[in-house]
Design a protein around this motif. Structure first.
Motif, PDB file in Angstrom:
ATOM      1  N   PRO A   1       9.391  13.385  -2.932  1.00  0.00           N
ATOM      2  CA  PRO A   1       7.971  12.993  -2.872  1.00  0.00           C
ATOM      3  C   PRO A   1       7.653  12.299  -1.552  1.00  0.00           C
ATOM      4  CG  PRO A   1       8.941  12.379  -4.976  1.00  0.00           C
ATOM      5  CD  PRO A   1      10.078  12.828  -4.106  1.00  0.00           C
ATOM      6  N   LEU A   2       6.586  12.734  -0.909  1.00  0.00           N
ATOM      7  CA  LEU A   2       6.247  12.219   0.422  1.00  0.00           C
ATOM      8  C   LEU A   2       5.426  10.939   0.313  1.00  0.00           C
ATOM      9  CD1 LEU A   2       5.408  15.623   2.180  1.00  0.00           C
ATOM     10  CD2 LEU A   2       7.584  14.366   2.154  1.00  0.00           C
ATOM     11  N   ASN A   3       6.037   9.935  -0.286  1.00  0.00           N
ATOM     12  CA  ASN A   3       5.396   8.625  -0.431  1.00  0.00           C
ATOM     13  C   ASN A   3       5.840   7.703   0.695  1.00  0.00           C
ATOM     14  OD1 ASN A   3       4.079   9.177  -2.930  1.00  0.00           O
ATOM     15  ND2 ASN A   3       6.017   8.915  -3.984  1.00  0.00           N
TER      16      ASN A   3
ATOM     17  N   PHE B   1       0.859  -1.179   0.000  1.00  0.00           N
ATOM     18  CA  PHE B   1       0.000   0.000   0.000  1.00  0.00           C
ATOM     19  C   PHE B   1       0.896   1.230   0.000  1.00  0.00           C
ATOM     20  CE2 PHE B   1      -1.818   3.240   2.943  1.00  0.00           C
ATOM     21  CZ  PHE B   1      -2.813   3.724   2.102  1.00  0.00           C
ATOM     22  N   VAL B   2       0.547   2.226  -0.797  1.00  0.00           N
ATOM     23  CA  VAL B   2       1.316   3.470  -0.861  1.00  0.00           C
ATOM     24  C   VAL B   2       0.424   4.629  -0.449  1.00  0.00           C
ATOM     25  CG1 VAL B   2       2.664   5.030  -2.297  1.00  0.00           C
ATOM     26  CG2 VAL B   2       2.731   2.570  -2.741  1.00  0.00           C
ATOM     27  N   TYR B   3       0.897   5.397   0.516  1.00  0.00           N
ATOM     28  CA  TYR B   3       0.174   6.619   0.922  1.00  0.00           C
ATOM     29  C   TYR B   3       1.035   7.824   0.584  1.00  0.00           C
ATOM     30  CZ  TYR B   3      -2.683   9.869   3.568  1.00  0.00           C
ATOM     31  OH  TYR B   3      -3.508  10.925   3.917  1.00  0.00           O
ATOM     32  N   GLN B   4       0.423   8.824  -0.051  1.00  0.00           N
ATOM     33  CA  GLN B   4       1.155  10.037  -0.413  1.00  0.00           C
ATOM     34  C   GLN B   4       0.649  11.197   0.434  1.00  0.00           C
ATOM     35  OE1 GLN B   4       0.807  11.719  -4.479  1.00  0.00           O
ATOM     36  NE2 GLN B   4       3.045  11.802  -4.439  1.00  0.00           N
TER      37      GLN B   4
ATOM     38  N   LYS C   1       8.663   2.048   4.406  1.00  0.00           N
ATOM     39  CA  LYS C   1       9.777   2.896   4.007  1.00  0.00           C
ATOM     40  C   LYS C   1       9.244   4.017   3.130  1.00  0.00           C
ATOM     41  CE  LYS C   1      10.905  -0.539   0.480  1.00  0.00           C
ATOM     42  NZ  LYS C   1      11.934  -1.435  -0.051  1.00  0.00           N
ATOM     43  N   GLY C   2       9.886   5.165   3.249  1.00  0.00           N
ATOM     44  CA  GLY C   2       9.445   6.294   2.445  1.00  0.00           C
ATOM     45  C   GLY C   2       9.900   7.608   3.043  1.00  0.00           C
ATOM     46  N   TYR C   3       9.338   8.695   2.521  1.00  0.00           N
ATOM     47  CA  TYR C   3       9.724  10.029   2.959  1.00  0.00           C
ATOM     48  C   TYR C   3       8.546  10.687   3.652  1.00  0.00           C
ATOM     49  CZ  TYR C   3      13.711   9.162  -0.002  1.00  0.00           C
ATOM     50  OH  TYR C   3      14.833   8.607  -0.554  1.00  0.00           O
ATOM     51  N   ILE C   4       8.848  11.300   4.777  1.00  0.00           N
ATOM     52  CA  ILE C   4       7.810  11.916   5.600  1.00  0.00           C
ATOM     53  C   ILE C   4       8.327  13.245   6.141  1.00  0.00           C
ATOM     54  CG2 ILE C   4       8.537  10.666   7.689  1.00  0.00           C
ATOM     55  CD1 ILE C   4       5.513  10.409   8.321  1.00  0.00           C
ATOM     56  N   LYS C   5       7.462  14.241   6.157  1.00  0.00           N
ATOM     57  CA  LYS C   5       7.861  15.581   6.595  1.00  0.00           C
ATOM     58  C   LYS C   5       7.070  15.956   7.845  1.00  0.00           C
ATOM     59  CE  LYS C   5       8.958  20.036   4.460  1.00  0.00           C
ATOM     60  NZ  LYS C   5       8.831  20.833   3.213  1.00  0.00           N
ATOM     61  N   PHE C   6       7.759  16.453   8.843  1.00  0.00           N
ATOM     62  CA  PHE C   6       7.110  16.865  10.078  1.00  0.00           C
ATOM     63  C   PHE C   6       6.971  18.380  10.120  1.00  0.00           C
ATOM     64  CE2 PHE C   6       9.200  12.780  11.289  1.00  0.00           C
ATOM     65  CZ  PHE C   6       8.024  12.049  11.406  1.00  0.00           C
TER      66      PHE C   6
END
Length: 302
Positions: free
Chosen positions: A276-278, A217-220, A245-250
């Protein structure tokens, strides 16, 4: 034309394959060899491809497993690599759900089998996951067993998280399953590259079909989120989510973090650019609609 060496990097989700690939590519850069990488992901978005520099030819195989649903795609991509890049060495990083022998079979196409030297299957094992593998489904236990059984070199990671007695017991178990393979206990896939270069594969391997229920599952994310709320979300996840795993911004940071989650352990690495925040999830028998709803609410309330 000189034959290209092929290394297959096998191992369950989060066991250290990408870290090993980075070390191998650094060594290749020092040696000045022409390198190509084939990277297989179950999901439709690749995160690990960021580990490969722009000067390395990269082919991504997304949305399926090399050994089953995208085998034809692999053949076309590999043939293209050989024609266009003429690499001296090819690294194939498989999805954690891949059976190594079926991957080996997939790359031995009659079209180009005479252009390749299969150097070996290198399997990475998370020592803690191996120790507690009985909590996994029977299918996943069998998959990890098969990945170990058919390896030519086995790297057992996270040694620092294990007591000496556990280290000895795990080594004994794994060498009992595969006495022919070199077995190394380490952290972060720290291994002598020279040892890996001396590999030669044995083709006396039999594949056992394993039916897995792994899905992705991919959440953007559309914006930065609250770190504490995200941590709470992570703590409440079902234990059959094996890898994130992926990129996330706080909301307090200018740039995102590379987030990795494996076997209940989160890891954050600060990035220096916007990406990209996937967020890619891999799990077994998961209600992804429920996960999506939780993430949407988290984002809305951040």
């Amino acid at each position: 034309m000189k034959k290209a060496e092929v290394y297959i990097l096998s191992g369950f989700l989060g066991s250290g394959k990408t870290t090993l690939l980075k070390r191998l590519l650094e060594d290749e850069r020092d040696a000045g060899r022409r390198v190509a990488v084939m990277m297989n992901e179950l999901g439709k978005v690749s995160i690990d491809s960021d580990a490969v520099n722009d000067d390395v030819a990269l082919k991504e195989l997304l949305g399926g497993c090399i050994c089953c649903s995208i085998q034809d795609k692999l053949e076309a991509q590999l043939q293209g690599l050989l024609l266009d890049e003429q690499p001296e060495v090819i690294y194939i990083e498989t999805t954690g759900a891949a059976h190594p022998v079926e991957v080996l079979d997939a790359i031995l196409s009659p079209l180009f089998a005479d252009k390749l030297i299969i150097k070996g299957i290198i399997t990475t094992v998370d020592g803690t996951r191996w120790k507690e593998r009985k909590i996994l489904s029977p299918q996943l236990q069998q998959l990890i067993f098969e990945q170990v059984r058919h390896a030519d070199f086995i790297i057992i990671n996270n040694m620092d998280d294990l007591m000496e007695m556990d280290q000895a017991h795990i080594t004994f178990e794994i060498q009992g399953i595969n006495p022919k393979a070199r077995c190394l206990l380490t952290n972060f896939s720290q291994v002598s590259i020279r040892q890996l270069r001396n590999l030669s594969v044995s083709f006396e391997k039999e594949s056992q079909k394993i039916d897995l229920n792994l899905t992705t599952f991919v959440y953007q994310f559309k914006k930065a989120i609250n770190h504490n709320m995200f941590e709470e979300f992570i703590r409440e996840l079902p234990n059959t989510i094996y890898r994130i795993k992926g990129y996330i911004k706080f909301d307090y940071s200018e740039h995102p973090f590379l987030f990795q989650f494996s076997y209940g352990m989160p890891l954050y690495l600060k990035e220096e650019m916007n990406l990209p925040l996937n967020l890619v999830f891999i799990g077994e028998n998961i209600d992804w609609n429920g996960i999506q709803e939780q993430l949407a609410n988290l984002e809305k309330n951040s």
